[in-house]
Scaffold this active site. Structure first.
Site, PDB file in Angstrom:
ATOM      1  N   ARG A   7      -5.280 -32.331 -12.576  1.00 25.75           N
ATOM      2  CA  ARG A   7      -4.549 -33.100 -12.976  1.00 25.75           C
ATOM      3  C   ARG A   7      -3.662 -33.193 -14.102  1.00 25.75           C
ATOM      4  O   ARG A   7      -3.647 -31.820 -14.540  1.00 25.75           O
ATOM      5  CB  ARG A   7      -5.616 -34.487 -14.168  1.00 25.75           C
ATOM      6  CG  ARG A   7      -5.239 -34.677 -14.969  1.00 25.75           C
ATOM      7  CD  ARG A   7      -6.558 -34.756 -15.745  1.00 25.75           C
ATOM      8  NE  ARG A   7      -7.765 -35.289 -16.089  1.00 25.75           N
ATOM      9  CZ  ARG A   7      -8.772 -34.985 -16.446  1.00 25.75           C
ATOM     10  NH1 ARG A   7      -8.540 -33.804 -17.249  1.00 25.75           N
ATOM     11  NH2 ARG A   7      -9.989 -35.825 -15.905  1.00 25.75           N
ATOM     12  N   ASP A  51     -11.669 -30.127 -17.760  1.00 25.88           N
ATOM     13  CA  ASP A  51     -10.336 -30.490 -18.736  1.00 25.88           C
ATOM     14  C   ASP A  51      -9.952 -29.302 -19.314  1.00 25.88           C
ATOM     15  O   ASP A  51     -11.078 -27.709 -19.219  1.00 25.88           O
ATOM     16  CB  ASP A  51     -11.522 -31.301 -20.204  1.00 25.88           C
ATOM     17  CG  ASP A  51     -11.684 -32.590 -20.096  1.00 25.88           C
ATOM     18  OD1 ASP A  51     -11.696 -33.030 -18.471  1.00 25.88           O
ATOM     19  OD2 ASP A  51     -12.033 -32.719 -21.066  1.00 25.88           O
TER      20      ASP A  51
HETATM   21  P1  FDA Z   1       3.430 -38.631 -24.700  1.00 22.76           P
HETATM   22  O1  FDA Z   1       2.649 -38.065 -26.276  1.00 22.76           O
HETATM   23  O2  FDA Z   1       4.770 -38.616 -24.615  1.00 22.76           O
HETATM   24  O3  FDA Z   1       3.061 -40.660 -25.375  1.00 22.76           O
HETATM   25  C1  FDA Z   1       3.683 -41.016 -23.959  1.00 22.76           C
HETATM   26  C2  FDA Z   1       3.240 -42.600 -24.592  1.00 22.76           C
HETATM   27  O4  FDA Z   1       2.287 -43.331 -24.363  1.00 22.76           O
HETATM   28  C3  FDA Z   1       3.865 -42.253 -26.367  1.00 22.76           C
HETATM   29  O5  FDA Z   1       5.280 -43.156 -26.437  1.00 22.76           O
HETATM   30  C4  FDA Z   1       2.616 -43.732 -27.050  1.00 22.76           C
HETATM   31  O6  FDA Z   1       3.264 -45.202 -27.039  1.00 22.76           O
HETATM   32  C5  FDA Z   1       1.444 -43.885 -25.813  1.00 22.76           C
HETATM   33  N1  FDA Z   1       0.559 -42.859 -26.179  1.00 22.76           N
HETATM   34  C6  FDA Z   1       0.144 -41.926 -26.582  1.00 22.76           C
HETATM   35  N2  FDA Z   1      -1.623 -40.966 -26.068  1.00 22.76           N
HETATM   36  C7  FDA Z   1      -1.163 -41.764 -27.559  1.00 22.76           C
HETATM   37  C8  FDA Z   1      -2.405 -42.682 -28.584  1.00 22.76           C
HETATM   38  N3  FDA Z   1      -3.175 -41.471 -29.128  1.00 22.76           N
HETATM   39  N4  FDA Z   1      -2.489 -44.018 -28.930  1.00 22.76           N
HETATM   40  C9  FDA Z   1      -1.707 -45.018 -28.627  1.00 22.76           C
HETATM   41  N5  FDA Z   1      -0.336 -44.852 -27.716  1.00 22.76           N
HETATM   42  C10 FDA Z   1      -0.454 -42.889 -27.286  1.00 22.76           C
HETATM   43  N6  FDA Z   1      -5.797 -32.607 -23.396  1.00 22.76           N
HETATM   44  C11 FDA Z   1      -5.656 -32.052 -22.928  1.00 22.76           C
HETATM   45  O7  FDA Z   1      -5.457 -30.566 -23.737  1.00 22.76           O
HETATM   46  N7  FDA Z   1      -6.809 -30.990 -22.085  1.00 22.76           N
HETATM   47  C12 FDA Z   1      -7.725 -32.346 -21.501  1.00 22.76           C
HETATM   48  O8  FDA Z   1      -8.229 -31.560 -20.662  1.00 22.76           O
HETATM   49  C13 FDA Z   1      -6.693 -33.103 -21.200  1.00 22.76           C
HETATM   50  N8  FDA Z   1      -7.529 -34.345 -20.244  1.00 22.76           N
HETATM   51  C14 FDA Z   1      -6.638 -35.506 -20.139  1.00 22.76           C
HETATM   52  C15 FDA Z   1      -6.854 -36.291 -19.543  1.00 22.76           C
HETATM   53  C16 FDA Z   1      -6.179 -37.819 -19.431  1.00 22.76           C
HETATM   54  C17 FDA Z   1      -6.703 -38.889 -17.932  1.00 22.76           C
HETATM   55  C18 FDA Z   1      -5.400 -38.091 -20.209  1.00 22.76           C
HETATM   56  C19 FDA Z   1      -4.388 -39.482 -20.581  1.00 22.76           C
HETATM   57  C20 FDA Z   1      -5.282 -37.169 -21.132  1.00 22.76           C
HETATM   58  C21 FDA Z   1      -5.212 -36.275 -20.819  1.00 22.76           C
HETATM   59  N9  FDA Z   1      -5.329 -35.125 -22.110  1.00 22.76           N
HETATM   60  C22 FDA Z   1      -5.853 -33.824 -22.247  1.00 22.76           C
HETATM   61  C23 FDA Z   1      -4.442 -35.991 -23.858  1.00 22.76           C
HETATM   62  C24 FDA Z   1      -3.292 -35.039 -22.496  1.00 22.76           C
HETATM   63  O9  FDA Z   1      -2.613 -33.643 -23.267  1.00 22.76           O
HETATM   64  C25 FDA Z   1      -2.220 -36.017 -24.070  1.00 22.76           C
HETATM   65  O10 FDA Z   1      -2.166 -35.537 -25.540  1.00 22.76           O
HETATM   66  C26 FDA Z   1      -2.009 -37.183 -24.441  1.00 22.76           C
HETATM   67  O11 FDA Z   1      -1.860 -37.918 -22.739  1.00 22.76           O
HETATM   68  C27 FDA Z   1      -1.073 -38.104 -25.199  1.00 22.76           C
HETATM   69  O12 FDA Z   1      -0.172 -37.254 -24.180  1.00 22.76           O
HETATM   70  P2  FDA Z   1       1.696 -38.551 -23.089  1.00 22.76           P
HETATM   71  O13 FDA Z   1       1.283 -37.946 -21.779  1.00 22.76           O
HETATM   72  O14 FDA Z   1       0.399 -39.868 -23.234  1.00 22.76           O
HETATM   73  O15 FDA Z   1       2.572 -38.705 -23.431  1.00 22.76           O
END
Ligand code: FDA
Length: 306
Positions: free
Chosen positions: A179, A129
């Protein structure tokens, strides 16, 4: 709201207050099947039956005791054995500060190599991560060292940091598994894009770079770690336009977030890998999930009243 929640994620008093409430346990269950590894493995089996491979991660970060870091390492070794016994397509994901990075770099690297070595014996794969921006240099350094010894290791990069395009370019000669995520920490505008539109736009441009041939040779599927289905759609369109097969990349999403979209993507022929967290140290991680979508706070309030 986002900044307040991220500030709260590091506040011990708040953690103590929240953890004592019974409703908190109920609210956390939305994103986590349970605190023990067995709950996570059972959830992985259920997801496998629905066509979704998984990643397991034991929660915990910034450990202040090297013995505890050794304990986490042993937990992962036991977990890898149980994954193999159950014949699951389940990888693991670790945080370097959970393996003792704040205390002793060499010890953290040793712990990482122990986990990755055991994973290799089982034909399994380990993700590192990415934590807050103060850890990026050291994470890249340890990743490079470990990757030179073991191929079954991938790294998370964050699109909100200005530096990530240059970091990615410097990693490409290693042909590493990446990732790509947007980034979950409270970062100042001196290091990270403050506007979501810029974070999204850099995500897309990094994704395009990752899809190019020289970034993909010899790597397992690229992981797009996001719930942003609009971005996933654009990435798929681009992959199709350049003739890249669907099995060259996968979406990675968190357990309990946008379940219906996860199912829909699987039905449309895309591989979706679900990251399941477990462990007692869920508070900072849970607060980051609330910060990602402040509407989740209303869910917590409703749970409080139930
Ligand atoms: P965005 O925030 O734009 O969300 C897109 C849509 O998804 C939103 O409109 C909402 O509907 C939905 N959504 C997103 N998050 C949600 C929540 N918590 N609850 C409900 N709905 C939600 N970060 C990091 O700094 N270091 C890391 O190592 C990792 N590792 C990691 C692994 C994996 C497999 C994932 C999926 C995520 C991470 N992250 C992470 C977290 C990442 O940085 C980020 O904070 C989250 O994925 C939320 O951002 P989105 O890309 O989903 O987009």
């Amino acid at each position: 709201m986002r900044s307040a929640l991220l500030w709260g994620s590091r506040n011990k008093w708040l953690e103590d207050q929240f953890r004592r409430r019974r409703f908190a346990q109920r609210a956390v269950q939305r994103f986590m099947p349970g605190e023990d590894a067995e709950a996570a493995l059972t959830a992985a089996e259920a997801l496998k039956a629905r066509g979704m491979p998984t990643i397991l991660t034991e929660l915990g970060e910034n450990l202040t005791d090297l013995q505890a870091a050794g304990g986490v390492t042993r937990d992962y070794l036991a977990l890898l054995e149980r994954i193999s016994q159950r014949k699951l397509d389940t990888q693991v994901s670790i945080k370097l500060t959970q393996l003792g990075l704040d205390l002793n770099r060499d010890a953290a690297l040793e712990n990482l190599l122990t986990i990755v070595g055991r994973a290799g014996e089982y034909g399994n794969f380990v993700w590192v991560d990415m934590e807050d921006s103060s850890y990026v240099d050291v994470t890249l350094e340890l990743f490079r060292k470990a990757r030179a010894e073991r191929p079954n290791l991938g790294l998370c990069l964050q699109s909100y940091l200005y530096r990530t395009a240059a970091d990615l370019e410097s990693l490409i000669p290693l042909q590493p598994a990446i990732r790509l995520v947007k980034g979950a920490y409270n970062e100042p505008p001196s290091v990270a894009y403050p506007k979501k539109a810029d974070v999204d736009s850099q995500y897309l441009s990094l994704a395009m770079r990752l899809l190019k041939g020289d970034a993909r040779q010899g790597t397992p599927p690229l992981g797009f770690g996001t719930h942003d289905v609009r971005l996933i759609g654009l990435i798929r369109q681009h992959a199709e336009a350049i003739g890249l097969a669907q099995d060259g990349f996968e979406a990675q999403m968190l357990y309990g977030i946008r379940r219906e979209e996860q199912e829909r993507l699987v039905r449309s022929g895309m591989q979706v890998r679900v990251l399941i967290s477990f462990g007692a140290a869920w508070f900072p991680w849970y607060m980051r999930r609330l910060a990602e979508r402040p509407a989740n706070v209303w869910f917590v309030m409703k749970t409080m009243l139930q």
